[in-house]
Scaffold this motif. Sequence first.
Motif, PDB file in Angstrom:
ATOM      1  N   VAL A  33      47.026 100.750 -90.806  1.00  0.00           N
ATOM      2  CA  VAL A  33      45.816 101.633 -90.095  1.00  0.00           C
ATOM      3  C   VAL A  33      45.968 103.035 -90.331  1.00  0.00           C
ATOM      4  CG1 VAL A  33      44.578 102.073 -88.042  1.00  0.00           C
ATOM      5  CG2 VAL A  33      45.227  99.616 -88.463  1.00  0.00           C
ATOM      6  N   ILE A  34      47.383 103.623 -90.346  1.00  0.00           N
ATOM      7  CA  ILE A  34      47.623 104.925 -90.515  1.00  0.00           C
ATOM      8  C   ILE A  34      48.383 104.997 -92.127  1.00  0.00           C
ATOM      9  CG2 ILE A  34      47.873 105.666 -88.234  1.00  0.00           C
ATOM     10  CD1 ILE A  34      50.984 105.131 -88.453  1.00  0.00           C
ATOM     11  N   ASN A  35      47.991 106.165 -92.603  1.00  0.00           N
ATOM     12  CA  ASN A  35      48.432 106.204 -93.933  1.00  0.00           C
ATOM     13  C   ASN A  35      49.897 106.731 -93.860  1.00  0.00           C
ATOM     14  OD1 ASN A  35      48.768 106.896 -96.678  1.00  0.00           O
ATOM     15  ND2 ASN A  35      47.489 108.643 -96.657  1.00  0.00           N
ATOM     16  N   SER A  36      50.723 105.813 -94.557  1.00  0.00           N
ATOM     17  CA  SER A  36      52.143 105.929 -94.551  1.00  0.00           C
ATOM     18  C   SER A  36      52.685 107.056 -95.500  1.00  0.00           C
ATOM     19  CB  SER A  36      53.028 104.611 -94.727  1.00  0.00           C
ATOM     20  OG  SER A  36      52.740 104.170 -95.911  1.00  0.00           O
ATOM     21  N   SER A  37      52.111 107.285 -96.450  1.00  0.00           N
ATOM     22  CA  SER A  37      52.404 108.374 -97.278  1.00  0.00           C
ATOM     23  C   SER A  37      52.126 109.687 -96.557  1.00  0.00           C
ATOM     24  CB  SER A  37      51.761 108.327 -98.534  1.00  0.00           C
ATOM     25  OG  SER A  37      50.221 108.293 -98.575  1.00  0.00           O
ATOM     26  N   ASN A  38      51.333 109.974 -95.798  1.00  0.00           N
ATOM     27  CA  ASN A  38      51.124 111.146 -94.859  1.00  0.00           C
ATOM     28  C   ASN A  38      52.412 111.835 -94.526  1.00  0.00           C
ATOM     29  OD1 ASN A  38      50.309 113.352 -93.531  1.00  0.00           O
ATOM     30  ND2 ASN A  38      48.503 112.466 -92.850  1.00  0.00           N
ATOM     31  N   GLN A  39      52.575 113.077 -94.713  1.00  0.00           N
ATOM     32  CA  GLN A  39      53.708 113.648 -94.402  1.00  0.00           C
ATOM     33  C   GLN A  39      54.084 113.813 -92.797  1.00  0.00           C
ATOM     34  OE1 GLN A  39      56.662 114.392 -96.355  1.00  0.00           O
ATOM     35  NE2 GLN A  39      57.648 115.056 -94.454  1.00  0.00           N
ATOM     36  N   VAL A  40      52.974 114.231 -92.327  1.00  0.00           N
ATOM     37  CA  VAL A  40      53.042 114.173 -90.622  1.00  0.00           C
ATOM     38  C   VAL A  40      53.136 112.913 -90.117  1.00  0.00           C
ATOM     39  CG1 VAL A  40      51.315 114.889 -88.732  1.00  0.00           C
ATOM     40  CG2 VAL A  40      51.329 116.221 -90.702  1.00  0.00           C
ATOM     41  N   VAL A  41      52.467 111.969 -90.600  1.00  0.00           N
ATOM     42  CA  VAL A  41      52.857 110.375 -90.152  1.00  0.00           C
ATOM     43  C   VAL A  41      54.098 110.204 -90.188  1.00  0.00           C
ATOM     44  CG1 VAL A  41      52.093 108.187 -90.512  1.00  0.00           C
ATOM     45  CG2 VAL A  41      50.152 109.772 -90.291  1.00  0.00           C
ATOM     46  N   ALA A  42      54.576 110.445 -91.296  1.00  0.00           N
ATOM     47  CA  ALA A  42      56.014 110.109 -91.640  1.00  0.00           C
ATOM     48  C   ALA A  42      57.027 110.739 -90.680  1.00  0.00           C
ATOM     49  CB  ALA A  42      56.467 110.175 -93.177  1.00  0.00           C
ATOM     50  N   THR A  43      56.838 112.058 -90.390  1.00  0.00           N
ATOM     51  CA  THR A  43      57.597 112.684 -89.462  1.00  0.00           C
ATOM     52  C   THR A  43      57.349 112.429 -88.083  1.00  0.00           C
ATOM     53  OG1 THR A  43      57.385 114.795 -90.753  1.00  0.00           O
ATOM     54  CG2 THR A  43      57.975 115.204 -88.691  1.00  0.00           C
ATOM     55  N   ILE A  44      56.157 111.813 -87.580  1.00  0.00           N
ATOM     56  CA  ILE A  44      56.116 111.270 -86.409  1.00  0.00           C
ATOM     57  C   ILE A  44      56.937 109.957 -86.145  1.00  0.00           C
ATOM     58  CG2 ILE A  44      54.513 110.363 -84.805  1.00  0.00           C
ATOM     59  CD1 ILE A  44      52.409 112.600 -85.639  1.00  0.00           C
ATOM     60  N   GLY A  45      56.733 109.130 -87.111  1.00  0.00           N
ATOM     61  CA  GLY A  45      57.466 107.830 -87.162  1.00  0.00           C
ATOM     62  C   GLY A  45      59.060 108.064 -87.148  1.00  0.00           C
ATOM     63  N   ASN A  46      59.517 108.897 -87.987  1.00  0.00           N
ATOM     64  CA  ASN A  46      60.809 109.289 -87.981  1.00  0.00           C
ATOM     65  C   ASN A  46      61.251 109.828 -86.609  1.00  0.00           C
ATOM     66  OD1 ASN A  46      63.459 109.563 -88.930  1.00  0.00           O
ATOM     67  ND2 ASN A  46      63.007 111.440 -89.803  1.00  0.00           N
ATOM     68  N   MET A  47      60.824 110.788 -86.071  1.00  0.00           N
ATOM     69  CA  MET A  47      61.204 111.193 -84.684  1.00  0.00           C
ATOM     70  C   MET A  47      61.062 110.066 -83.573  1.00  0.00           C
ATOM     71  SD  MET A  47      59.069 114.237 -82.462  1.00  0.00           S
ATOM     72  CE  MET A  47      57.736 113.036 -82.290  1.00  0.00           C
ATOM     73  N   LEU A  48      60.073 109.400 -83.393  1.00  0.00           N
ATOM     74  CA  LEU A  48      59.915 108.100 -82.658  1.00  0.00           C
ATOM     75  C   LEU A  48      61.119 107.242 -82.753  1.00  0.00           C
ATOM     76  CD1 LEU A  48      56.073 107.418 -82.394  1.00  0.00           C
ATOM     77  CD2 LEU A  48      57.459 108.765 -80.555  1.00  0.00           C
ATOM     78  N   HIS A  49      61.292 107.008 -84.243  1.00  0.00           N
ATOM     79  CA  HIS A  49      62.458 106.021 -84.488  1.00  0.00           C
ATOM     80  C   HIS A  49      63.752 106.465 -83.946  1.00  0.00           C
ATOM     81  CE1 HIS A  49      64.295 102.966 -86.613  1.00  0.00           C
ATOM     82  NE2 HIS A  49      65.422 103.568 -87.207  1.00  0.00           N
ATOM     83  N   GLN A  50      64.140 107.913 -84.043  1.00  0.00           N
ATOM     84  CA  GLN A  50      65.349 108.624 -83.711  1.00  0.00           C
ATOM     85  C   GLN A  50      65.378 108.545 -82.107  1.00  0.00           C
ATOM     86  OE1 GLN A  50      65.600 112.233 -85.587  1.00  0.00           O
ATOM     87  NE2 GLN A  50      66.123 111.341 -87.688  1.00  0.00           N
TER      88      GLN A  50
END
Length: 96
Positions: A33-50
């Motif tokens: 649903v969300i664009n995984s290649s977007n830098q903001v989305v990747a940063t948010i996902g990485n932060m939540l994962h950490q």
Amino acid sequence: MRAILDVILVVLQLYVWVLIISAVFSWLYAFNVINSSNQVVATIGNMLHQFTEPVLSRVRRFVPAFGTIDISPIIVILGIFLLQNIIRYYIYPNVF
């Protein structure tokens, strides 16, 4: 001392929200649903994962696998609710 307990309760409640947001984010990511290649989305996902992975990985060691369903966030949230109630009903009234 009660101020410290209040801060602990607020931090626990914020962590519950981080777990919920992380679970919803992972569903949105998994269903594309969300664009995984977007830098903001990747940063948010990485932060939540950490934020969530150190706790969730410890729970996953003891929880049996249910295929593709990960119930470790639910177990952690229930554990946080238990800890909050122990603080509210047993520790908080006995602190002056």
